[in-house]
Write a protein that holds these residues in place. Sequence first.
Motif, PDB file in Angstrom:
ATOM      1  N   THR A  46      76.024  75.103 113.440  1.00 21.06           N
ATOM      2  CA  THR A  46      75.785  73.653 113.315  1.00 21.06           C
ATOM      3  C   THR A  46      76.620  72.864 114.271  1.00 21.06           C
ATOM      4  O   THR A  46      77.548  73.196 114.833  1.00 21.06           O
ATOM      5  N   GLN A  84      73.093  72.680 104.382  1.00 22.72           N
ATOM      6  CA  GLN A  84      73.195  72.923 102.948  1.00 22.72           C
ATOM      7  C   GLN A  84      73.696  74.334 102.656  1.00 22.72           C
ATOM      8  O   GLN A  84      74.536  74.535 101.777  1.00 22.72           O
ATOM      9  N   LEU A  85      73.188  75.312 103.396  1.00 25.33           N
ATOM     10  CA  LEU A  85      73.669  76.684 103.229  1.00 25.33           C
ATOM     11  C   LEU A  85      75.145  76.797 103.569  1.00 25.33           C
ATOM     12  O   LEU A  85      75.903  77.510 102.897  1.00 25.33           O
ATOM     13  N   SER A  86      75.550  76.100 104.603  1.00 29.85           N
ATOM     14  CA  SER A  86      76.956  76.101 104.999  1.00 29.85           C
ATOM     15  C   SER A  86      77.834  75.546 103.875  1.00 29.85           C
ATOM     16  O   SER A  86      78.898  76.099 103.580  1.00 29.85           O
ATOM     17  N   GLU A  87      77.396  74.461 103.263  1.00 26.74           N
ATOM     18  CA  GLU A  87      78.158  73.887 102.147  1.00 26.74           C
ATOM     19  C   GLU A  87      78.213  74.839 100.960  1.00 26.74           C
ATOM     20  O   GLU A  87      79.268  74.989 100.325  1.00 26.74           O
ATOM     21  N   ASN A 123      68.737  70.761 108.391  1.00 21.73           N
ATOM     22  CA  ASN A 123      69.294  70.339 107.115  1.00 21.73           C
ATOM     23  C   ASN A 123      69.564  71.535 106.199  1.00 21.73           C
ATOM     24  O   ASN A 123      70.544  71.545 105.462  1.00 21.73           O
ATOM     25  N   ASN A 124      68.683  72.556 106.271  1.00 22.86           N
ATOM     26  CA  ASN A 124      68.879  73.748 105.445  1.00 22.86           C
ATOM     27  C   ASN A 124      70.137  74.508 105.848  1.00 22.86           C
ATOM     28  O   ASN A 124      70.827  75.066 105.001  1.00 22.86           O
ATOM     29  N   VAL A 125      70.424  74.555 107.141  1.00 23.93           N
ATOM     30  CA  VAL A 125      71.619  75.247 107.624  1.00 23.93           C
ATOM     31  C   VAL A 125      72.871  74.530 107.129  1.00 23.93           C
ATOM     32  O   VAL A 125      73.842  75.174 106.713  1.00 23.93           O
ATOM     33  N   LEU A 172      77.554  80.133 109.899  1.00 18.82           N
ATOM     34  CA  LEU A 172      76.766  78.908 109.727  1.00 18.82           C
ATOM     35  C   LEU A 172      77.468  77.697 110.317  1.00 18.82           C
ATOM     36  O   LEU A 172      76.813  76.793 110.843  1.00 18.82           O
TER      37      LEU A 172
END
Length: 81
Positions: free
Chosen positions: A81, A6-9, A2-4, A77
């Motif tokens: 994903t 969010q970082l991607s966004e 989930n962190n990846v 990122l």
Amino acid sequence: MNNVIQLSEIFGWMSLINIGLLSIASLALVWMKDRISAIHGRLFGVEPAALKVLYINYLAHYKVLIFMFNVVPYIVLKVLT
């Protein structure tokens, strides 16, 4: 995972915002070159011919920094994903 995502966004929005600012700055320098050069020339005491080189360097460095710190991490990122 989930962190990846969010970082991607976050990196995606950062890229979009910075590319938009780069586009606005480029268009402003193309359309209002004389007015902006006159203002910056008076403020900083730089000749108009030298300002053209400074503007090109500014835009080039900004573009490289956007790709290094925004677009490349976004692509990495997205691949993860």
